[in-house]
Design a protein around this motif. Structure first.
Motif, PDB file in Angstrom:
ATOM      1  N   HIS A 109      -3.785   6.771  -4.880  1.00  0.00           N
ATOM      2  CA  HIS A 109      -4.835   5.896  -4.352  1.00  0.00           C
ATOM      3  C   HIS A 109      -6.202   6.329  -4.890  1.00  0.00           C
ATOM      4  CE1 HIS A 109      -3.082   3.085  -1.416  1.00  0.00           C
ATOM      5  NE2 HIS A 109      -2.117   3.992  -1.283  1.00  0.00           N
ATOM      6  N   TRP A 169      -4.652  -2.760   3.554  1.00  0.00           N
ATOM      7  CA  TRP A 169      -5.359  -1.896   2.618  1.00  0.00           C
ATOM      8  C   TRP A 169      -6.710  -1.445   3.171  1.00  0.00           C
ATOM      9  CZ3 TRP A 169      -3.885  -0.264  -2.381  1.00  0.00           C
ATOM     10  CH2 TRP A 169      -2.629  -0.717  -2.795  1.00  0.00           C
ATOM     11  N   ARG A 224       0.826  -1.220   0.000  1.00  0.00           N
ATOM     12  CA  ARG A 224       0.000   0.000   0.000  1.00  0.00           C
ATOM     13  C   ARG A 224       0.854   1.261   0.000  1.00  0.00           C
ATOM     14  NH1 ARG A 224      -4.779   1.505   4.428  1.00  0.00           N
ATOM     15  NH2 ARG A 224      -4.966   3.724   3.881  1.00  0.00           N
ATOM     16  N   SER A 267      -8.556   2.221   2.727  1.00  0.00           N
ATOM     17  CA  SER A 267      -7.983   2.952   1.590  1.00  0.00           C
ATOM     18  C   SER A 267      -9.059   3.204   0.535  1.00  0.00           C
ATOM     19  CB  SER A 267      -6.835   2.152   0.981  1.00  0.00           C
ATOM     20  OG  SER A 267      -7.333   1.003   0.319  1.00  0.00           O
ATOM     21  N   THR A 314      -1.026  -7.501   0.331  1.00  0.00           N
ATOM     22  CA  THR A 314      -2.323  -7.040  -0.160  1.00  0.00           C
ATOM     23  C   THR A 314      -3.410  -7.369   0.845  1.00  0.00           C
ATOM     24  OG1 THR A 314      -2.327  -9.071  -1.487  1.00  0.00           O
ATOM     25  CG2 THR A 314      -1.898  -7.013  -2.643  1.00  0.00           C
TER      26      THR A 314
END
Length: 383
Positions: free
Chosen positions: A83, A115, A75, A118, A105
């Motif tokens: 993003h 993540w 990330r 996000s 991930t």
């Protein structure tokens, strides 16, 4: 990041990345996105690679790419602005996004940042756990299976998932996630402890399409999957699916076409080595080059049918190219034999000449002994 090549130049540019290199549909731009997979790489190196290969503006991303792949991607490599690019890429532009499982991930783990929360998670078909268990280990699952909804999905239909491939029977480690409302679960783990969590999930979100694959697909953590005969077809068909392109209805025909094209590429590379060898011995490789040009035209015609989704015609033309390539291999062997014939003749003459010279010298020494005086023998007297 994946984009479709222009129709005028259906050539790929530079795991799954190797598969994409051979695909007429796909141009791939690899960007370094993992720290875990590259021992010793620094954040400075990663961000430098991102500056070099990542589109500099959002518009460049939209104009040049149809799908973004986040395969075990950290990330932290992206800026906050990037993003939001990825979210808008799917939400506003109708593009595709794929996240593939690994240590970096989804919920990540092992010291890597999750993540969760996000902008990318907003468009994923799954929700990432906030704390708690985030990993399905081999001891807590007993393989995978395709769901009823999965067998009805066009992507799963484009692959031979009946019977299940060995990698699904064996299972593997992967990320624990929760499907979002409206998403379609294509496959699940057999894990009563976790209530059979999802493995493959897809979602038509806003104008775009996303796909979550909870286990690795590299030769590292996904080594069993990478040994599946249809591994390459999975990778390519998934890109077509995310780009909302037509998928092949006969996986065997398309698989055979792709296999033949790959074989033709390998054979051509081998013939180039043979051409260099023939030239080094003074042979004439022009007939080989001329015939290879014919094969290139045949392959180009097959690729045009492939791009137009005429799968049967593409396979037929690829088979004709294979037959032509066999003829070229025979021609190349004949030219090589002709070039080596004179090498053998020269070697034979050289060996024969040396043998004759040696015989003359030996005859001179043995037959004409009278030219030499006999050496007398003497005895010493002992005292």
């Amino acid at each position: 990041m994946i984009r479709r090549p222009p129709r005028s130049t259906p050539k790929p540019s530079s795991a799954a990345s190797d598969v994409y290199k051979r695909q007429a549909f796909i141009l791939v731009t690899p960007v370094q996105g993992s720290r875990q997979h590259y021992a010793g790489i620094t954040w400075e190196d990663i961000h430098k690679a991102l500056r070099v290969y990542m589109p500099r503006t959002y518009q460049q991303l939209v104009d040049n790419y149809d799908v973004v792949i986040l395969s075990d991607t950290n990330r932290r490599i992206f800026t906050p602005e990037q993003h939001f690019w990825l979210k808008r890429f799917v939400e506003e532009e109708g593009k595709g996004l794929l996240m593939v499982g690994g240590l970096e991930t989804f919920g990540a783990g092992f010291g890597h940042e999750s993540w969760a929360g996000s902008p990318v998670e907003d468009v994923l078909p799954v929700t990432v756990p906030r704390g708690g268990v985030d990993w399905v280990s081999g001891g807590k699952q007993h393989g995978m299976y395709i769901t009823k909804e999965g067998y009805e999905n066009e992507f799963i239909k484009s692959l031979p998932y009946k019977p299940l491939p060995e990698y699904m029977k064996a299972g593997t480690d992967g990320n624990l996630v929760f499907p979002k409302q409206g998403a379609t679960i294509l496959a699940r783990w057999k894990s009563p402890e976790y209530n059979d969590p999802p493995v493959y999930v897809t979602w038509d979100y806003a104008n775009g399409r996303t796909y979550a694959m909870m286990h690795d697909w590299t030769p590292g953590g996904g080594w069993m999957m990478s040994r599946w005969d249809y591994y390459g077809d999975y990778a390519v068909n998934l890109m077509l699916y995310l780009a909302k392109r037509k998928l092949p209805t006969d996986p065997v025909v398309v698989h055979e076409y792709r296999r033949m094209v790959h074989t033709l590429m390998v054979t051509k590379a081998t013939l180039f080595s043979l051409i260099d060898f023939v030239e080094s011995f003074g042979g004439n490789p022009r007939p080989i080059n001329r015939e290879l040009g014919v094969v290139d035209d045949m392959v180009a015609a097959a690729k045009e049918d492939y791009l137009d989704e005429n799968w049967d015609s593409a396979l037929s033309k690829a088979k004709a190219a294979m037959e032509k390539m066999k003829e070229i291999e025979d021609l190349a062997m004949r030219i090589k034999s002709q070039a080596l014939f004179w090498v053998y003749v020269i070697e034979w003459l050289s060996v024969s000449g040396v043998s004759l010279l040696s015989a003359v010298v030996l005859w001179s020494l043995m037959v004409k002994r009278k030219m030499y005086r006999e050496v007398r023998t003497t005895r010493g007297m002992a005292r």
